[in-house]
Design an enzyme around this catalytic site. Structure first.
Site: not given
Ligand SMILES: [Zn+2]
Length: 262
Positions: A85, A232
């Protein structure tokens, strides 16, 4: 805590606003259903008057107590899926892509519109190397799902447009709400735009910067067949995530197999 207090405040404000405009009469009297006791000779302390609320704070709908229906949370098979992400990010995304390539696996990248605008070449590389795309909002607005439906739609459309400006034929089969702060409304809008709402089952909280070893341990401990793992590649220094990547990927591959989300 501050967060919770703010939520309570906002919820209260929404209740106030609803109570104040519920009957559509618009008369101030309608906002005072319980009259003061007759003994109150002095005027009561001014209640929060409608005029006070006039410079309106954003009217956010409350978050539901539990996740709404319709979220994709597992792969539907025994294999697990990787999701990254908050990119694309020039410092980390290329290195994550290198790791995935070396392991011969693909992932789903939940990209932020403003990042796509800055780094269209990275978006193209993600697509070129066979990974999937997921809309992760224009600017990572944690409250997006609580905003008016028209604003939600405009945000998601704008993000998809930016993705397609970078990679015209790119498919965007998923949407992921920033912070996982879903509402039924955002799920519905995403569906209308042909995107399934993608949640996760394994969150090692790499955004909070634990060590690589901790990230690895957390993923290993909570990965089950069909898991969707949240990591992430953007949004800050992702050195620990990157350092964990090789072992996390190898471990998941060995234990469960890594599949593309369908
Ligand atoms: Zn996010």
């Amino acid at each position: 805590m501050r967060h919770r207090a703010l939520l309570t405040c906002l919820t209260g404000l929404v209740v106030l606003l609803v109570a104040g405009c519920g009957d559509g009469g618009g008369t101030p009297a309608a906002t005072a259903p319980s009259s003061p006791p007759p003994s109150a000779a002095l005027p009561p302390e001014p209640a929060p008057s409608p005029t006070r609320a006039v410079p309106p704070k954003p009217r956010l709908r409350p978050l539901p107590a539990k996740l709404p229906a319709g979220l994709v949370r597992t792969t539907g098979t025994a294999k697990v899926a990787l999701t990254f992400d908050d990119g694309p990010d020039p410092a980390w995304t290329p290195k994550v892509l290198d790791r995935l390539k070396a392991a011969k696996v693909t992932a789903t990248f939940c990209v932020v519109g403003t990042q796509v605008r800055k780094h269209p070449g990275l978006l193209r590389r993600i697509v070129r190397e066979g990974h999937q795309l997921c809309n992760h909002s224009w600017n990572h607005d944690l409250d997006l799902a609580r905003r008016p439906v028209a604003e939600i739609r405009a945000d998601l459309v704008r993000t998809n447009r930016e993705i397609r400006r970078a990679a015209p034929k790119a498919k965007v089969p998923f949407y992921r709400q920033p912070g996982g702060r879903w509402t039924a409304e955002v799920v519905k809008v995403a569906k209308q735009l042909d995107m399934r709402s993608l949640h996760w089952t394994v969150d090692p909280q790499d955004w909070a910067k634990p060590t690589a070893a901790t990230i690895e341990k957390r993923v290993k401990r909570s990965a089950r067949p069909g898991a969707v793992v949240l990591l992430h590649d953007g949004g800050g220094n992702r050195a620990a995530t990157l350092a964990a990547c090789a072992k996390v990927i190898a471990g998941l591959k060995r234990e469960h197999g890594i599949a593309r989300l369908t």
